[in-house]
Design a protein around this motif. Structure first.
Motif, short mmCIF file in Angstrom:
data_model
loop_
_atom_site.label_atom_id
_atom_site.label_comp_id
_atom_site.label_asym_id
_atom_site.label_seq_id
_atom_site.Cartn_x
_atom_site.Cartn_y
_atom_site.Cartn_z
N ASP A 109 22.55 -16.46 67.34
CA ASP A 109 22.95 -15.07 67.58
C ASP A 109 21.93 -14.07 67.04
N ILE A 110 21.32 -14.40 65.91
CA ILE A 110 20.36 -13.45 65.33
C ILE A 110 18.93 -13.76 65.76
N GLY A 111 18.78 -14.75 66.63
CA GLY A 111 17.47 -15.01 67.21
C GLY A 111 16.57 -15.91 66.42
N LEU A 112 17.15 -16.79 65.61
CA LEU A 112 16.34 -17.70 64.80
C LEU A 112 16.62 -19.14 65.17
N ASP A 113 15.65 -19.97 64.94
CA ASP A 113 15.77 -21.40 65.19
C ASP A 113 15.67 -22.10 63.84
N ARG A 114 16.53 -23.08 63.61
CA ARG A 114 16.54 -23.77 62.32
C ARG A 114 15.18 -24.38 61.98
N ALA A 115 14.42 -24.77 62.99
CA ALA A 115 13.10 -25.36 62.76
C ALA A 115 12.11 -24.35 62.20
N ASN A 116 12.34 -23.06 62.40
CA ASN A 116 11.41 -22.02 61.94
C ASN A 116 11.90 -21.28 60.69
N LEU A 117 12.93 -21.78 60.04
CA LEU A 117 13.50 -21.05 58.90
C LEU A 117 12.50 -20.85 57.77
N HIS A 118 11.67 -21.86 57.49
CA HIS A 118 10.70 -21.72 56.40
C HIS A 118 9.69 -20.61 56.72
N GLU A 119 9.23 -20.58 57.97
CA GLU A 119 8.31 -19.53 58.43
C GLU A 119 8.94 -18.15 58.29
N VAL A 120 10.19 -18.04 58.73
CA VAL A 120 10.91 -16.76 58.68
C VAL A 120 11.13 -16.33 57.23
N ALA A 121 11.52 -17.28 56.37
CA ALA A 121 11.74 -16.96 54.96
C ALA A 121 10.45 -16.47 54.30
N GLU A 122 9.32 -17.12 54.60
CA GLU A 122 8.05 -16.67 54.03
C GLU A 122 7.70 -15.26 54.51
N ALA A 123 7.93 -15.00 55.79
CA ALA A 123 7.64 -13.67 56.32
C ALA A 123 8.52 -12.62 55.67
N LEU A 124 9.80 -12.93 55.47
CA LEU A 124 10.71 -11.98 54.84
C LEU A 124 10.32 -11.71 53.39
N VAL A 125 9.96 -12.75 52.66
CA VAL A 125 9.57 -12.60 51.26
C VAL A 125 8.28 -11.77 51.15
N ASP A 126 7.37 -11.98 52.10
CA ASP A 126 6.10 -11.25 52.07
C ASP A 126 6.20 -9.87 52.71
N GLY A 127 7.37 -9.51 53.25
CA GLY A 127 7.56 -8.19 53.85
C GLY A 127 6.90 -8.05 55.21
N LYS A 128 6.66 -9.17 55.88
CA LYS A 128 6.03 -9.13 57.20
C LYS A 128 7.10 -8.99 58.28
N THR A 129 6.67 -8.64 59.47
CA THR A 129 7.57 -8.48 60.59
C THR A 129 7.99 -9.85 61.10
N THR A 159 11.66 -6.15 61.07
CA THR A 159 12.05 -7.00 59.97
C THR A 159 13.47 -7.46 60.23
N LEU A 160 13.81 -8.63 59.80
CA LEU A 160 15.10 -9.20 60.11
C LEU A 160 16.26 -8.30 59.68
N PRO A 161 16.27 -7.71 58.49
CA PRO A 161 17.38 -6.83 58.14
C PRO A 161 17.50 -5.64 59.09
N ASP A 162 16.38 -5.09 59.56
CA ASP A 162 16.43 -3.97 60.50
C ASP A 162 17.09 -4.39 61.80
N LEU A 163 16.84 -5.61 62.23
CA LEU A 163 17.42 -6.08 63.48
C LEU A 163 18.87 -6.49 63.32
N LEU A 164 19.22 -7.04 62.16
CA LEU A 164 20.57 -7.55 61.98
C LEU A 164 21.60 -6.44 61.88
#
Length: 177
Positions: A109-129, A159-164
């Motif tokens: 629903d939020i547009g994420l795939d479980r296989a990419n969670l580590h990538e997404v988490a790193e981007a969120l921690v680093d403040g990337k889009t 950023t994920l919070p902006d989209l959620l």
């Protein structure tokens, strides 16, 4: 010549050790604190008319002294570097843990795939889009009435919070049928 080389090498080594061990930052902070106290004492000794001439009110003396004696240069010791790495690692683990607890349906629903969670988490921690991975999520965001017409499913990013927040504002609420 050999003595001069040894002396220069020792001087550079000592300075580098002081900088990386944090001694330089400590000395710098103590010097700034002493300058701040001295500046406050000097400003308190001035009359109200003189303070008004330089644009400072008596109530703002401490703030003005703090601004005037702020840090001039950044001294990054090895302790600062280690603390930043530990802090980033902690935030990454916590973010990954929170994302991992979401169900597959919620992730879709939020547009994420479980296989990419580590990538997404790193981007969120680093403040990337973080781009929306799911076409259905991108379409849902682009079709919202409060989203400008220039936003299409192909260019939905943020950023994920902006989209959620806007996309899932009605989560947990019952909808009238």
């Amino acid at each position: 010549m050999r003595a001069r080389f040894v002396a220069e090498t020792l001087t550079r080594s000592t300075a580098a050790l002081a900088r990386w061990s944090g001694v330089t930052a400590l000395v710098s902070a103590l010097t700034r604190a002493q300058q701040r106290r001295h500046t406050i004492a000097e400003l308190h000794g001035l009359s109200d008319a003189m303070l008004a001439d330089i644009g400072i009110e008596r109530a703002d003396i401490a703030a003005a002294a703090t601004t005037a004696t702020g840090p001039q240069a950044s001294h990054r010791s090895i302790w600062h570097v280690l603390a930043q790495r530990v802090q980033r690692s902690y935030r990454l683990r916590r973010t990954l843990s929170e994302l991992s607890t979401l169900s597959d349906k919620m992730l879709d629903d939020i547009g994420l795939d479980r296989a990419n969670l580590h990538e997404v988490a790193e981007a969120l921690v680093d403040g990337k889009t973080v781009a929306a991975a799911s076409p259905s999520f991108a379409s849902a965001v682009a079709s919202r009435p409060d989203v400008p017409a220039s936003v299409t499913p192909a260019n939905v990013t943020g950023t994920l919070p902006d989209l959620l927040v806007p996309a899932n504002a009605n989560l947990g609420r019952s909808t009238a049928a």
